[in-house]
Design a protein around this motif. Structure first.
Motif, mmCIF file in Angstrom:
data_model
loop_
_atom_site.group_PDB
_atom_site.id
_atom_site.type_symbol
_atom_site.label_atom_id
_atom_site.label_comp_id
_atom_site.label_asym_id
_atom_site.label_seq_id
_atom_site.Cartn_x
_atom_site.Cartn_y
_atom_site.Cartn_z
ATOM 1 N N MET A 242 52.689 31.786 45.730
ATOM 2 C CA MET A 242 51.480 31.119 47.096
ATOM 3 C C MET A 242 50.817 30.259 45.675
ATOM 4 O O MET A 242 50.156 30.735 44.840
ATOM 5 N N THR B 224 46.871 27.903 44.969
ATOM 6 C CA THR B 224 46.603 27.445 45.560
ATOM 7 C C THR B 224 45.902 25.850 45.499
ATOM 8 O O THR B 224 46.136 25.230 44.442
ATOM 9 N N LYS C 12 51.256 20.027 55.142
ATOM 10 C CA LYS C 12 51.517 20.606 55.933
ATOM 11 C C LYS C 12 51.526 20.318 57.541
ATOM 12 O O LYS C 12 52.790 21.009 58.042
ATOM 13 N N LYS D 67 53.815 25.436 53.401
ATOM 14 C CA LYS D 67 52.938 26.390 54.568
ATOM 15 C C LYS D 67 51.969 27.075 53.393
ATOM 16 O O LYS D 67 51.513 26.226 52.873
ATOM 17 N N SER D 68 50.854 27.291 54.815
ATOM 18 C CA SER D 68 49.679 27.375 53.858
ATOM 19 C C SER D 68 48.968 29.273 54.603
ATOM 20 O O SER D 68 49.720 29.074 55.598
ATOM 21 N N LYS D 69 48.524 29.685 53.786
ATOM 22 C CA LYS D 69 48.269 31.368 54.221
ATOM 23 C C LYS D 69 46.734 31.001 53.749
ATOM 24 O O LYS D 69 46.587 30.720 52.516
ATOM 25 N N GLU D 70 45.490 30.945 54.081
ATOM 26 C CA GLU D 70 43.895 31.385 55.069
ATOM 27 C C GLU D 70 44.372 32.832 54.115
ATOM 28 O O GLU D 70 44.744 33.906 54.306
ATOM 29 N N GLY E 142 46.004 34.064 49.578
ATOM 30 C CA GLY E 142 46.409 32.811 50.452
ATOM 31 C C GLY E 142 47.040 31.158 49.147
ATOM 32 O O GLY E 142 47.084 31.903 47.692
#
Lengths: 137, 137
Positions: free
Chosen positions: B22, B24, B47, B53-56, B60
């Motif tokens: 990932m 940032t 997205k 794709k993203s992830k918090e 992330g």
DNA sequence: CTAATCTGTAATGATTAGTATTACAGTACG
DNA sequence: CGTACTGTAATACTAATCATTACAGATTAG
């Protein structure tokens, strides 16, 4: 992109429909819905490149200097807006391989785009634009 | 045209070079030289269209969701800048044959230009951009 | 020769588009 | 819990675009 390109097309089309007499910047600006000074600035460019002639004083104005078929939209784009496609990239980070090279890559891509667009615009002359304008009255 | 288009290309190229982890928005924004919030806005668009794709949360960030060859510059242009070529014409004079018809004519011309540009941009995938970036390090 | 009507252009101000910044809610993880 | 992220709205700043004012120079009519 500012609207010099479209104003130039508008002005030339206007003049194309008044081939026998001078048109004033006031008349053109009223047709285009912008300020006369703005039109004069655009017309000044067009004159410098020989597309139109002008005459000062009473009864003066602007008139087409060439045959309608001799002026295409690419010519007009070049003098009014060349380079306008490329959005200005901020100084990116030289320490990052992407930042260090992206500007160069994007420049070359946008140059290609503009060139490609040129091929398309060359096929439109003011004559064609006039015909399109006349089509649906 | 604002620079969402070039920022999207920059971001995707950055992500393409970090395929296994990932990244940032801070890292990307530092590479591109703009504010992280701006990048997040662009990435949010990408997205939404399934390119990334993203992830918090901790650890992330963002990561490429497709194969590099599946994303071309025309796809990116469409979601970031479609219609941006056309300069906005002021309301022109309906009483003048030029004023009354020019907007319609210009619209159709610019649509053609954009379509034509699309053919060119479709040939550039993110893979190609990555290769260009890698070429001169 | 003088007033009127144009172009030509510089300078200034207003408006809008583009961008940065701040702020904070929501999510995930340790 | 606290920390590190995304997500997004709201506000402020800046730059580009455009309108407006002002005035000099050219040309013509009277």
């Amino acid at each position: 992109m500012n609207s010099d390109f479209t104003l130039a097309i508008h002005s030339l089309t206007f003049l194309a429909l008044q081939p026998d007499r001078m048109s004033t910047s006031d008349a053109i600006s009223e047709s285009a819905g912008v300020h006369p000074v703005r039109i004069r600035k655009v017309l000044s460019l067009l004159k410098k490149h020989g597309f139109i002639k002008s005459k000062e004083g009473t009864g003066g104005g602007f008139i087409f200097a060439l045959d309608l078929c001799e002026v295409n939209l690419w010519d007009i784009y070049k003098i009014t807006s060349e380079g306008a496609l490329q959005p200005k990239c901020p100084e990116s980070n030289e320490k990052c391989i992407v930042g260090a090279n992206m500007q160069r890559v994007l420049c070359s891509i946008f140059l290609g785009v503009e060139e490609h667009m040129g091929e398309y615009l060359k096929d439109y002359t003011i004559k064609e634009v006039v015909d399109l304008v006349n089509k649906r009255q």
